[in-house]
Design a protein around this motif. Structure first.
Motif, PDB file in Angstrom:
ATOM      1  N   ASN A   4     -37.975  -8.666  -1.027  1.00  0.00           N
ATOM      2  CA  ASN A   4     -39.139  -7.954  -0.627  1.00  0.00           C
ATOM      3  C   ASN A   4     -38.360  -6.426   0.071  1.00  0.00           C
ATOM      4  O   ASN A   4     -38.804  -6.295   1.367  1.00  0.00           O
ATOM      5  CB  ASN A   4     -40.160  -8.437   0.320  1.00  0.00           C
ATOM      6  CG  ASN A   4     -41.240  -7.597   0.532  1.00  0.00           C
ATOM      7  OD1 ASN A   4     -41.380  -6.416   0.145  1.00  0.00           O
ATOM      8  ND2 ASN A   4     -42.162  -8.121   1.255  1.00  0.00           N
ATOM      9  N   LEU A 341     -47.090  -9.648  -3.861  1.00  0.00           N
ATOM     10  CA  LEU A 341     -48.350  -9.902  -3.558  1.00  0.00           C
ATOM     11  C   LEU A 341     -48.552 -11.164  -2.716  1.00  0.00           C
ATOM     12  O   LEU A 341     -49.180 -11.073  -1.696  1.00  0.00           O
ATOM     13  CB  LEU A 341     -49.187 -10.034  -4.766  1.00  0.00           C
ATOM     14  CG  LEU A 341     -49.563  -8.623  -5.444  1.00  0.00           C
ATOM     15  CD1 LEU A 341     -50.231  -8.942  -6.911  1.00  0.00           C
ATOM     16  CD2 LEU A 341     -50.246  -7.787  -4.605  1.00  0.00           C
ATOM     17  N   MET A 344     -47.467 -10.662   0.974  1.00  0.00           N
ATOM     18  CA  MET A 344     -48.436  -9.974   1.757  1.00  0.00           C
ATOM     19  C   MET A 344     -49.071 -11.017   2.619  1.00  0.00           C
ATOM     20  O   MET A 344     -49.554 -10.827   3.707  1.00  0.00           O
ATOM     21  CB  MET A 344     -49.371  -9.334   0.829  1.00  0.00           C
ATOM     22  CG  MET A 344     -48.877  -8.010   0.077  1.00  0.00           C
ATOM     23  SD  MET A 344     -50.287  -7.079  -0.786  1.00  0.00           S
ATOM     24  CE  MET A 344     -51.698  -6.895   0.222  1.00  0.00           C
ATOM     25  N   ASP A 346     -51.973 -12.230   2.627  1.00  0.00           N
ATOM     26  CA  ASP A 346     -53.429 -11.735   3.035  1.00  0.00           C
ATOM     27  C   ASP A 346     -54.476 -12.471   2.332  1.00  0.00           C
ATOM     28  O   ASP A 346     -54.468 -12.646   0.909  1.00  0.00           O
ATOM     29  CB  ASP A 346     -53.378 -10.206   2.446  1.00  0.00           C
ATOM     30  CG  ASP A 346     -54.716  -9.366   2.735  1.00  0.00           C
ATOM     31  OD1 ASP A 346     -55.674 -10.153   2.990  1.00  0.00           O
ATOM     32  OD2 ASP A 346     -54.698  -8.247   3.201  1.00  0.00           O
ATOM     33  N   VAL A 412     -47.175  -2.206  -4.109  1.00  0.00           N
ATOM     34  CA  VAL A 412     -47.639  -3.069  -3.045  1.00  0.00           C
ATOM     35  C   VAL A 412     -47.732  -2.352  -1.574  1.00  0.00           C
ATOM     36  O   VAL A 412     -48.630  -2.835  -0.859  1.00  0.00           O
ATOM     37  CB  VAL A 412     -46.751  -4.222  -3.220  1.00  0.00           C
ATOM     38  CG1 VAL A 412     -47.005  -5.474  -2.097  1.00  0.00           C
ATOM     39  CG2 VAL A 412     -46.838  -5.033  -4.574  1.00  0.00           C
ATOM     40  N   GLU A 413     -46.678  -1.720  -1.365  1.00  0.00           N
ATOM     41  CA  GLU A 413     -46.597  -0.948  -0.055  1.00  0.00           C
ATOM     42  C   GLU A 413     -48.000  -0.221   0.277  1.00  0.00           C
ATOM     43  O   GLU A 413     -48.363  -0.142   1.338  1.00  0.00           O
ATOM     44  CB  GLU A 413     -45.575  -0.036   0.055  1.00  0.00           C
ATOM     45  CG  GLU A 413     -44.307  -0.864   0.219  1.00  0.00           C
ATOM     46  CD  GLU A 413     -44.102  -1.771   1.319  1.00  0.00           C
ATOM     47  OE1 GLU A 413     -44.311  -1.235   2.627  1.00  0.00           O
ATOM     48  OE2 GLU A 413     -43.978  -3.046   1.440  1.00  0.00           O
ATOM     49  N   LYS A 416     -51.029  -2.447   0.611  1.00  0.00           N
ATOM     50  CA  LYS A 416     -51.162  -2.670   2.166  1.00  0.00           C
ATOM     51  C   LYS A 416     -51.785  -1.839   3.128  1.00  0.00           C
ATOM     52  O   LYS A 416     -52.547  -1.876   3.916  1.00  0.00           O
ATOM     53  CB  LYS A 416     -49.863  -2.934   2.737  1.00  0.00           C
ATOM     54  CG  LYS A 416     -48.924  -4.469   1.968  1.00  0.00           C
ATOM     55  CD  LYS A 416     -47.567  -4.421   2.472  1.00  0.00           C
ATOM     56  CE  LYS A 416     -46.642  -5.495   1.862  1.00  0.00           C
ATOM     57  NZ  LYS A 416     -45.394  -5.407   2.081  1.00  0.00           N
ATOM     58  N   GLN A 417     -51.462  -0.548   2.665  1.00  0.00           N
ATOM     59  CA  GLN A 417     -51.953   0.914   3.355  1.00  0.00           C
ATOM     60  C   GLN A 417     -53.382   0.787   3.399  1.00  0.00           C
ATOM     61  O   GLN A 417     -54.026   1.005   4.394  1.00  0.00           O
ATOM     62  CB  GLN A 417     -51.159   1.849   3.032  1.00  0.00           C
ATOM     63  CG  GLN A 417     -49.599   2.227   3.415  1.00  0.00           C
ATOM     64  CD  GLN A 417     -49.194   3.164   2.708  1.00  0.00           C
ATOM     65  OE1 GLN A 417     -49.728   4.351   2.288  1.00  0.00           O
ATOM     66  NE2 GLN A 417     -47.760   3.185   2.713  1.00  0.00           N
ATOM     67  N   LEU A 419     -55.424  -1.281   2.249  1.00  0.00           N
ATOM     68  CA  LEU A 419     -56.277  -2.558   3.007  1.00  0.00           C
ATOM     69  C   LEU A 419     -56.342  -2.523   4.329  1.00  0.00           C
ATOM     70  O   LEU A 419     -57.443  -3.102   4.964  1.00  0.00           O
ATOM     71  CB  LEU A 419     -55.415  -3.645   2.290  1.00  0.00           C
ATOM     72  CG  LEU A 419     -55.945  -4.230   0.974  1.00  0.00           C
ATOM     73  CD1 LEU A 419     -54.851  -5.468   0.559  1.00  0.00           C
ATOM     74  CD2 LEU A 419     -57.301  -4.722   0.750  1.00  0.00           C
ATOM     75  N   ASN A 420     -55.283  -1.948   4.998  1.00  0.00           N
ATOM     76  CA  ASN A 420     -55.444  -1.989   6.451  1.00  0.00           C
ATOM     77  C   ASN A 420     -55.882  -0.674   7.085  1.00  0.00           C
ATOM     78  O   ASN A 420     -55.543  -0.381   8.238  1.00  0.00           O
ATOM     79  CB  ASN A 420     -53.654  -2.095   6.730  1.00  0.00           C
ATOM     80  CG  ASN A 420     -53.356  -3.512   6.553  1.00  0.00           C
ATOM     81  OD1 ASN A 420     -54.239  -4.559   6.480  1.00  0.00           O
ATOM     82  ND2 ASN A 420     -52.095  -3.647   6.202  1.00  0.00           N
TER      83      ASN A 420
END
Length: 420
Positions: A4, A341, A344, A346, A412-413, A416-417, A419-420
């Motif tokens: 990762n 994924l 993550m 998550d 994927v980065e 993440k952004q 989603l957060n």
């Protein structure tokens, strides 16, 4: 196996034997001129840079030659579809005589059902997967109605079990064991547009034939993506489009496969047109219809050359890259995406596409709990081109011809952004 880190993704790209093909495609850019992360080849493939050259050649010959271009063009227009046949046959695993490029996908599906859906009072049912692409469902329902039957009675949906997203083969087997003598046609999308699940063509074909049914497939999300080996796996027919993984441009032509065992069957019903007539006497207008053998016999009209030129441009890249190589890379790309994924950790994220690479193509469908399309809008603003399907799924397709491991990492980065 995977790591990762951006450095690892870049290392994978450096070692990728197909990496140079990326430079042969145009990538959409943001307002600052930065390339977007394009992961939507399952909906519309990127434009090969050579496409304009291939189309311009035909425009130039049209300008110089007029009607004589049919025989005198650099690539004569009369046999133009034949320039695509071998490459297309290589992609879908067929003999050249079993393949032809023509029409749109749904038109081709109707033409195939005219020939291969021959219902009787006893055997009139069609099986499709429950979440088939809507156009397939509409076409199948309309054919059932055309023959005087009721889709509520004659259309069988192969459904996932309650609480699951994927269809199980044993459930299709149970349907056939129970109703197989009433099933005229099994018509499945090889790679499901929503879940990304790819079905076993050989297994389904053998099951259908064992019960006396015709078997056909829609390869819209499979052609140029999986290795369908159509001749060897033996379905009666298949249809596909060319604008997704095959990069031929919006709304471009479709393709047809008809297994060679049907090549010379004069008893098959068909909707005929002059381009399916014997090439030697096609222009002697007073002959009775003399059907060409093989898939060419289902052609209706002379081909649209400019669209075929775009297909020829893309297929020339596939010829150079090789489907086995592309499939190998696709498995690695989706494997890396799946790994990232999972990393993550998550609980909102679930990949509904099968974990087994043999049961999927290049697409992973990411279900996001309690999400709505606003999430996809944010992802788009973050520079990602993907696809949203109601109610809560983002479809992402890292495409082997032009996507990189770095694309996957950055996607994927950015996920993440947002989603957060």
């Amino acid at each position: 196996m995977y790591q990762n880190t951006l450095e690892y993704a870049q290392q994978c790209d450096a070692q990728d034997p197909l990496k140079h093909f990326r430079a042969q495609f145009y990538f959409p850019k943001d307002d600052q001129g930065n390339p977007l992360i394009y992961l939507c080849g399952n909906s519309l493939g990127l434009q090969p840079k050579k496409t304009s050259q291939f189309i311009q050649e035909e425009l130039d010959d049209w300008a110089k030659l007029g009607v004589e271009g049919h025989t005198e063009a650099k690539h004569p227009w009369l046999p133009y579809h034949e320039f695509l046949t071998q490459s297309m046959a290589n992609i879908v695993g067929a003999k050249p005589s079993e393949v032809v490029i023509m029409n749109g996908l749904t038109a081709n599906l109707h033409l195939m059902m005219v020939s291969f859906y021959q219902p009787t009072a006893k055997r009139n049912k069609i099986i499709i997967e429950s979440d088939a692409f809507p156009s397939d469902k509409y076409a199948v329902e309309s054919q059932i109605k055309f023959h005087g039957y009721d889709p509520k009675e004659s259309l069988i949906l192969w459904k996932p079990k309650k609480g699951e997203e994927l269809c199980r083969y044993e459930d299709l087997e149970a349907i056939m064991n129970e109703q197989g003598d009433e099933v005229a046609l099994i018509m499945i999308g090889t790679t499901n547009y929503y879940s990304g699940q790819s079905f076993d063509i050989k297994k389904i074909t053998q099951l259908g034939h064992h019960h006396g049914a015709i078997v056909g497939f829609d390869l819209a999300h499979g052609a140029g993506n999986i290795l369908p080996n159509l001749h060897e796996n033996g379905p009666d027919f298949a249809v596909w489009c060319s604008y997704k993984y095959l990069n031929s441009g919006p709304g471009s032509l479709g393709g047809v496969f008809v297994h060679e065992r049907h090549a010379n069957n004069p008893n098959l019903n068909r909707f005929a047109g002059w381009w399916g007539h014997n090439k030697q006497t096609r222009f002697n207008m007073r002959h009775e219809f003399d059907v060409l053998p093989g898939a060419e016999g289902w052609q209706l009209s002379n081909p649209p050359i400019l669209s075929m030129a775009a297909i020829r441009a893309s297929l020339s890249i596939f010829e150079e890259a090789g489907m086995d190589n592309l499939r190998e890379k696709a498995i690695k790309l989706t494997g890396y995406l799946e790994f990232l994924l999972d990393e993550m950790k998550d609980d909102r994220i679930q990949v509904i596409t099968p974990r087994n690479p043999e049961e999927r193509g290049s697409q992973l469908s990411i279900q996001v709990k309690s999400a709505n399309k606003e999430l996809h809008t944010k992802l788009t603003k973050a520079g990602v081109v993907s696809d949203w399907r109601e109610p809560d799924v983002i479809r992402v397709a890292p495409t082997a011809l032009y996507n990189s491991f770095e694309d996957v990492f950055h996607f994927v980065e950015r996920l993440k952004q947002v989603l957060n």
